[in-house]
Design a protein around this motif. Structure first.
Motif, PDB file in Angstrom:
ATOM      1  N   MET A 148       0.827  -1.213   0.000  1.00  0.00           N
ATOM      2  CA  MET A 148       0.000   0.000   0.000  1.00  0.00           C
ATOM      3  C   MET A 148       0.861   1.263   0.000  1.00  0.00           C
ATOM      4  N   GLU A 149       1.967   1.243   0.718  1.00  0.00           N
ATOM      5  CA  GLU A 149       2.862   2.410   0.712  1.00  0.00           C
ATOM      6  C   GLU A 149       3.503   2.576  -0.667  1.00  0.00           C
ATOM      7  N   SER A 150       3.744   1.491  -1.368  1.00  0.00           N
ATOM      8  CA  SER A 150       4.261   1.565  -2.737  1.00  0.00           C
ATOM      9  C   SER A 150       3.254   2.239  -3.662  1.00  0.00           C
ATOM     10  N   VAL A 151       1.975   1.919  -3.480  1.00  0.00           N
ATOM     11  CA  VAL A 151       0.909   2.565  -4.264  1.00  0.00           C
ATOM     12  C   VAL A 151       0.913   4.067  -3.993  1.00  0.00           C
ATOM     13  N   ARG A 152       0.908   4.441  -2.712  1.00  0.00           N
ATOM     14  CA  ARG A 152       0.917   5.868  -2.352  1.00  0.00           C
ATOM     15  C   ARG A 152       2.148   6.572  -2.918  1.00  0.00           C
ATOM     16  N   SER A 153       3.281   5.902  -2.863  1.00  0.00           N
ATOM     17  CA  SER A 153       4.534   6.509  -3.314  1.00  0.00           C
ATOM     18  C   SER A 153       4.568   6.743  -4.818  1.00  0.00           C
ATOM     19  N   VAL A 154       4.111   5.770  -5.603  1.00  0.00           N
ATOM     20  CA  VAL A 154       4.152   5.956  -7.054  1.00  0.00           C
ATOM     21  C   VAL A 154       3.144   7.019  -7.490  1.00  0.00           C
ATOM     22  N   LEU A 155       1.988   7.077  -6.830  1.00  0.00           N
ATOM     23  CA  LEU A 155       1.014   8.132  -7.151  1.00  0.00           C
ATOM     24  C   LEU A 155       1.556   9.500  -6.732  1.00  0.00           C
ATOM     25  N   GLY A 156       2.251   9.546  -5.601  1.00  0.00           N
ATOM     26  CA  GLY A 156       2.867  10.794  -5.154  1.00  0.00           C
ATOM     27  C   GLY A 156       3.943  11.271  -6.119  1.00  0.00           C
ATOM     28  N   LEU A 157       4.756  10.341  -6.612  1.00  0.00           N
ATOM     29  CA  LEU A 157       5.787  10.678  -7.592  1.00  0.00           C
ATOM     30  C   LEU A 157       5.150  11.243  -8.854  1.00  0.00           C
ATOM     31  N   LEU A 158       4.100  10.613  -9.339  1.00  0.00           N
ATOM     32  CA  LEU A 158       3.406  11.106 -10.526  1.00  0.00           C
ATOM     33  C   LEU A 158       2.813  12.494 -10.269  1.00  0.00           C
ATOM     34  N   LEU A 159       2.200  12.680  -9.114  1.00  0.00           N
ATOM     35  CA  LEU A 159       1.633  13.995  -8.783  1.00  0.00           C
ATOM     36  C   LEU A 159       2.708  15.079  -8.789  1.00  0.00           C
ATOM     37  N   ARG A 160       3.873  14.789  -8.219  1.00  0.00           N
ATOM     38  CA  ARG A 160       4.956  15.780  -8.218  1.00  0.00           C
ATOM     39  C   ARG A 160       5.379  16.122  -9.645  1.00  0.00           C
ATOM     40  N   GLU A 161       5.404  15.128 -10.511  1.00  0.00           N
ATOM     41  CA  GLU A 161       5.754  15.394 -11.911  1.00  0.00           C
ATOM     42  C   GLU A 161       4.660  16.212 -12.610  1.00  0.00           C
ATOM     43  N   LEU A 162       3.417  15.880 -12.343  1.00  0.00           N
ATOM     44  CA  LEU A 162       2.306  16.594 -12.977  1.00  0.00           C
ATOM     45  C   LEU A 162       2.201  18.046 -12.520  1.00  0.00           C
ATOM     46  N   THR A 163       2.549  18.292 -11.265  1.00  0.00           N
ATOM     47  CA  THR A 163       2.423  19.651 -10.731  1.00  0.00           C
ATOM     48  C   THR A 163       3.714  20.440 -10.846  1.00  0.00           C
ATOM     49  N   GLY A 164       4.798  19.762 -11.255  1.00  0.00           N
ATOM     50  CA  GLY A 164       6.071  20.451 -11.397  1.00  0.00           C
ATOM     51  C   GLY A 164       6.748  20.714 -10.067  1.00  0.00           C
ATOM     52  N   GLU A 165       6.267  20.056  -9.006  1.00  0.00           N
ATOM     53  CA  GLU A 165       6.898  20.218  -7.693  1.00  0.00           C
ATOM     54  C   GLU A 165       8.307  19.662  -7.770  1.00  0.00           C
ATOM     55  N   GLN A 166       9.242  20.406  -7.190  1.00  0.00           N
ATOM     56  CA  GLN A 166      10.638  20.010  -7.272  1.00  0.00           C
ATOM     57  C   GLN A 166      11.202  19.779  -5.881  1.00  0.00           C
TER      58      GLN A 166
END
Length: 181
Positions: A148-166
């Motif tokens: 479950m933490e892997s799911v949260r982590s990969v979605l979080g990584l994608l969100l950071r890429e989509l929002t341009g968070e650095q």
């Protein structure tokens, strides 16, 4: 606040983008999380659950020599899985999970070793050739918690890429490139 999956679906819908998922240790949990969001069909192309190592090569195009040399639990394997699913399913974005949920170590890696990856349009050029990121995780907990933490982590990584968070490091590099401002 909405869930990471709901936010991914919202952002991709607004931008007209699409997503494909390649999963190993998560066994379909990432796809399930995304498809639980109403409206996901507008952005979600599909997923490949390549649990067996040879399927990572056959279905996702991960380099066979890389798999033979390093095994499936490797940052380059995660990156190639994200690229491969993006290409195979014709999506703008590809995300991937690979790792060891337990109970036993795998490929010389301890339980809790996970790599999550994203591949998408290059943020710098906007070109579809791709810009990828891989995150290495060392997770604690039982098999279900690690997955479950892997799911949260990969979605979080994608969100950071989509929002341009650095990260702080990337900001420092941007500041340097922009004359220190």
């Amino acid at each position: 606040m909405s869930s990471p999956a709901a936010e991914v679906v919202r952002l991709l819908t607004v931008r007209g983008g699409t997503l494909a998922v390649a999963e190993s240790l998560t066994g379909g949990l990432v796809a399930a999380e995304i498809t639980a969001v109403p409206g996901a069909s507008k952005v979600f192309r599909g997923s490949v659950t390549a649990y067996a190592t040879e399927l990572k090569h056959r279905m996702l195009g991960v380099d066979e020599a890389l798999l033979a040399a390093r095994g499936a639990v490797d940052p380059e394997v995660a990156a190639e899985m994200a690229v491969g699913v993006r290409k195979a399913l014709g999506a703008d974005w590809g995300i991937a999970t690979t790792g060891v949920a337990g109970p036993d170590p795998q490929d010389g890696q301890p339980v809790g070793t996970v790599f999550v990856a994203v591949d998408g349009p290059s943020r710098i050029t906007g070109d579809s050739a791709g810009g990828g990121k891989v995150e290495a995780l060392r997770l604690n907990g039982d098999r279900a918690e690690i997955r479950m933490e892997s799911v949260r982590s990969v979605l979080g990584l994608l969100l950071r890429e989509l929002t341009g968070e650095q990260t702080g490091n990337e900001r420092a590099q941007d500041t340097e490139r922009n004359g220190g401002f």
